[in-house]
Design a protein around this motif. Structure first.
Motif, PDB file in Angstrom:
ATOM      1  N   LEU A   1      32.727  40.395  46.141  1.00 19.33           N
ATOM      2  CA  LEU A   1      33.455  41.321  47.002  1.00 19.33           C
ATOM      3  C   LEU A   1      34.713  41.833  46.299  1.00 19.33           C
ATOM      4  O   LEU A   1      35.012  43.035  46.338  1.00 19.33           O
ATOM      5  N   VAL A   2      35.428  40.925  45.657  1.00 18.48           N
ATOM      6  CA  VAL A   2      36.626  41.323  44.914  1.00 18.48           C
ATOM      7  C   VAL A   2      36.249  42.282  43.787  1.00 18.48           C
ATOM      8  O   VAL A   2      36.919  43.299  43.558  1.00 18.48           O
ATOM      9  N   GLN A   3      35.169  41.975  43.083  1.00 19.31           N
ATOM     10  CA  GLN A   3      34.706  42.827  41.993  1.00 19.31           C
ATOM     11  C   GLN A   3      34.376  44.227  42.506  1.00 19.31           C
ATOM     12  O   GLN A   3      34.724  45.239  41.882  1.00 19.31           O
ATOM     13  N   ARG A   4      33.738  44.300  43.683  1.00 22.76           N
ATOM     14  CA  ARG A   4      33.357  45.593  44.255  1.00 22.76           C
ATOM     15  C   ARG A   4      34.602  46.418  44.600  1.00 22.76           C
ATOM     16  O   ARG A   4      34.661  47.625  44.345  1.00 22.76           O
ATOM     17  N   TRP A   5      35.618  45.755  45.167  1.00 23.53           N
ATOM     18  CA  TRP A   5      36.831  46.483  45.539  1.00 23.53           C
ATOM     19  C   TRP A   5      37.620  46.904  44.306  1.00 23.53           C
ATOM     20  O   TRP A   5      38.260  47.959  44.293  1.00 23.53           O
ATOM     21  N   PHE A   6      37.568  46.106  43.244  1.00 24.71           N
ATOM     22  CA  PHE A   6      38.193  46.514  41.987  1.00 24.71           C
ATOM     23  C   PHE A   6      37.522  47.785  41.467  1.00 24.71           C
ATOM     24  O   PHE A   6      38.193  48.703  40.982  1.00 24.71           O
ATOM     25  N   ALA A   7      36.207  47.819  41.531  1.00 19.45           N
ATOM     26  CA  ALA A   7      35.473  48.986  41.071  1.00 19.45           C
ATOM     27  C   ALA A   7      35.832  50.222  41.896  1.00 19.45           C
ATOM     28  O   ALA A   7      36.007  51.322  41.345  1.00 19.45           O
ATOM     29  N   ARG A   8      35.965  50.046  43.206  1.00 18.13           N
ATOM     30  CA  ARG A   8      36.325  51.177  44.078  1.00 18.13           C
ATOM     31  C   ARG A   8      37.731  51.676  43.775  1.00 18.13           C
ATOM     32  O   ARG A   8      37.975  52.888  43.734  1.00 18.13           O
ATOM     33  N   LEU A   9      38.658  50.738  43.560  1.00 15.58           N
ATOM     34  CA  LEU A   9      40.026  51.136  43.229  1.00 15.58           C
ATOM     35  C   LEU A   9      40.066  51.899  41.916  1.00 15.58           C
ATOM     36  O   LEU A   9      40.780  52.901  41.780  1.00 15.58           O
ATOM     37  N   ALA A  10      39.279  51.452  40.941  1.00 14.19           N
ATOM     38  CA  ALA A  10      39.236  52.131  39.652  1.00 14.19           C
ATOM     39  C   ALA A  10      38.717  53.558  39.799  1.00 14.19           C
ATOM     40  O   ALA A  10      39.269  54.496  39.202  1.00 14.19           O
ATOM     41  N   LEU A  11      37.660  53.725  40.589  1.00 14.99           N
ATOM     42  CA  LEU A  11      37.107  55.067  40.788  1.00 14.99           C
ATOM     43  C   LEU A  11      38.092  55.972  41.513  1.00 14.99           C
ATOM     44  O   LEU A  11      38.240  57.153  41.163  1.00 14.99           O
ATOM     45  N   VAL A  12      38.792  55.436  42.513  1.00 13.96           N
ATOM     46  CA  VAL A  12      39.773  56.235  43.245  1.00 13.96           C
ATOM     47  C   VAL A  12      40.905  56.661  42.325  1.00 13.96           C
ATOM     48  O   VAL A  12      41.336  57.828  42.345  1.00 13.96           O
ATOM     49  N   ALA A  13      41.400  55.731  41.505  1.00 16.21           N
ATOM     50  CA  ALA A  13      42.493  56.058  40.593  1.00 16.21           C
ATOM     51  C   ALA A  13      42.057  57.098  39.562  1.00 16.21           C
ATOM     52  O   ALA A  13      42.798  58.046  39.261  1.00 16.21           O
ATOM     53  N   GLY A  14      40.854  56.942  39.012  1.00 17.40           N
ATOM     54  CA  GLY A  14      40.359  57.905  38.037  1.00 17.40           C
ATOM     55  C   GLY A  14      40.172  59.286  38.652  1.00 17.40           C
ATOM     56  O   GLY A  14      40.522  60.307  38.043  1.00 17.40           O
ATOM     57  N   LEU A  15      39.612  59.318  39.861  1.00 17.73           N
ATOM     58  CA  LEU A  15      39.417  60.599  40.550  1.00 17.73           C
ATOM     59  C   LEU A  15      40.750  61.240  40.887  1.00 17.73           C
ATOM     60  O   LEU A  15      40.923  62.459  40.737  1.00 17.73           O
ATOM     61  N   ALA A  16      41.719  60.429  41.323  1.00 18.48           N
ATOM     62  CA  ALA A  16      43.041  60.963  41.663  1.00 18.48           C
ATOM     63  C   ALA A  16      43.721  61.566  40.450  1.00 18.48           C
ATOM     64  O   ALA A  16      44.410  62.585  40.544  1.00 18.48           O
ATOM     65  N   ALA A  17      43.527  60.959  39.277  1.00 14.79           N
ATOM     66  CA  ALA A  17      44.124  61.488  38.054  1.00 14.79           C
ATOM     67  C   ALA A  17      43.609  62.896  37.768  1.00 14.79           C
ATOM     68  O   ALA A  17      44.377  63.787  37.380  1.00 14.79           O
ATOM     69  N   VAL A  18      42.312  63.108  37.969  1.00 15.99           N
ATOM     70  CA  VAL A  18      41.711  64.426  37.726  1.00 15.99           C
ATOM     71  C   VAL A  18      42.148  65.420  38.799  1.00 15.99           C
ATOM     72  O   VAL A  18      42.495  66.573  38.502  1.00 15.99           O
ATOM     73  N   VAL A  19      42.159  64.978  40.061  1.00 12.04           N
ATOM     74  CA  VAL A  19      42.511  65.867  41.180  1.00 12.04           C
ATOM     75  C   VAL A  19      43.944  66.375  41.045  1.00 12.04           C
ATOM     76  O   VAL A  19      44.226  67.551  41.271  1.00 12.04           O
TER      77      VAL A  19
END
Length: 436
Positions: free
Chosen positions: A11-29
């Motif tokens: 579960l922790v691993q999954r939320w880390f992955a989600r946070l990484a995707l959100v941060a990467g997407l936010a950088a582009v946006v």
């Protein structure tokens, strides 16, 4: 009711992955929203600045005089010019925030992916403590760690026979180790640099007795990969009473053992200079132009069973391959029992290839491979080499081999452990993990 710790970790691993995707997407946006189409120009300018700096640094290392000064100046000015461009466009804060978010995404993403990788390390074997351990200690190594941590006294309190090297005279540690074995030693150990460790490790492997590393050197690369405490070398002595054995590979140049690596070419030639010890930077800058452009020094050729590397400026052969994500410091080896040598060849002939090295392992001037045997030949009868930090001159061709499991290293049962393996960044895999 019992909770499944494995489920919690996933579960922790999954939320880390989600946070990484959100941060990467936010950088582009953020770039697209506040910079619009200019974001493409900003990215292009940044990459151009990095490439220009790399190319200028190459020119600075291959020329002398006013040309070197101009090249260094341009290398420094290029990134400043990019910052001025960002400031003129009033987008510095956008770039800073975007880069910070991207760095956060990459860091958290690699942490999530790394959770799937088990800690590296050869299997541990419980064995009886040695009855007659013999330890060689260099009192000058690591700035005097032997005395600072009272290693001799602590080892003797554990019934070890300790020999302090006479720093005023050159001593043959191989002969000393061999004599100790003849006198009944059932373990050989070293508190000193990696070069001394390698020589004594070769004796231990030849006689089939355990070897012990005490992290009293300056860099302690071998101790790092064994998971030993490099801050307090006295903890390594716990192996005498509460230890386990690890079977690791040992590299050889002819019959000379090496525990870390052997370097050939540019770096090996520079460190051989008598002036290097007194003024490293000046010596490097004086000698690099001729070495990098092949105006001086031998032309090397590296042969393995599958490949030939022709004319590299620098070659590194390691006892097991280094982690390629950490080329600048050659951080550590993921394993010490793969049964293969790591080979790194650098062949940069122009500024464009120097800039391309920023791409890492895929750069055309960078060759990485593994092999059981590596032959380094040259157009001269002898070449300079650095073997575990020791400067040597060797007859060509130089043959490097590896002997799997040749060395039995006794280490403390409780130790910090090797640095955790970092997974390569893979956004596609990260997305699957986040949506799982």
């Amino acid at each position: 009711m019992h909770r499944d710790p494995g489920a919690h970790g996933r579960l922790v691993q999954r939320w880390f992955a989600r946070l990484a995707l959100v941060a990467g997407l936010a950088a582009v946006v953020i770039l697209l929203v506040f910079a619009g189409f200019r974001s493409i120009a900003l990215l292009g300018a940044g990459l151009a600045g990095l490439a220009t700096s790399a190319a200028c640094l190459w020119w600075a290392l291959t020329v002398r005089g006013i040309g070197r000064l101009l090249a260094f100046t341009l290398a420094a000015v290029a990134p400043l010019a990019v910052l001025v461009l960002y400031a003129w466009a009033e987008l510095v804060w956008v770039v800073v925030v975007s880069l910070a978010l991207w760095a956060l995404g990459v860091s958290v993403g690699r942490a999530a992916l790394s959770r799937d990788i088990e800690s590296a390390g050869p299997p541990e074997t419980r064995t009886a403590p040695p009855k007659h351990p013999f330890l060689i200690m260099n009192p000058r190594s690591g700035g005097g760690k032997v005395g600072k941590f009272h290693l001799k006294e602590k080892a003797e309190a554990l019934d070890a026979d300790v020999l302090l090297l006479d720093t005023a005279h050159q001593q043959d540690v191989v002969a000393l180790a061999n004599q100790a074995v003849e006198d009944g030693a059932d373990l050989l150990g070293v508190a000193g640099g990696d070069g001394t460790q390698a020589l004594v490790a070769g004796v231990a492997a030849r006689h089939g007795i355990p070897f012990m590393v005490i992290s009293a050197g300056t860099r302690n690369h071998f101790a790092l990969d064994l998971g030993l405490d490099r801050d307090d070398p006295s903890t390594c002595l716990d192996a005498l009473t509460d230890g386990v054995e690890l079977s690791v590979d040992l590299g050889f140049i002819g019959e000379r053992a090496f525990v870390n690596n052997a370097s050939f070419g540019t770096y090996a030639a520079v460190v051989q200079s008598p002036a290097y010890r007194d003024d490293k930077v000046r010596t490097i800058l004086q000698q690099l132009p001729d070495l990098l452009t092949h105006r001086r020094g031998p032309r090397l050729a590296v042969r393995t069973a599958d490949m030939i590397i022709d004319g590299p400026q620098a070659v590194l052969v390691s006892n097991n391959p280094y982690r390629m994500g950490d080329l600048a410091g050659l951080g550590h080896r993921e394993v010490l029992d793969s049964g293969a040598l790591g080979v790194l060849g650098v062949n940069v002939d122009n500024a464009a290839q120097a800039a391309e090295l920023l791409a890492g392992r895929r750069a055309s001037g960078l060759t990485t491979l593994t092999a059981q045997e590596v032959v380094i030949d040259a157009d001269e009868p002898e070449i300079e080499a650095g073997v575990d930090g020791e400067a040597l001159t060797l007859p060509t061709p130089v043959r490097c081999t590896i002997r799997p499991g040749a060395l039995h290293v006794r280490v403390p049962r409780h130790r910090p452990g090797v640095p955790r393996t970092k997974a390569p960044m893979d956004w596609r895999r990260l997305r699957k993990l986040a949506l799982y």
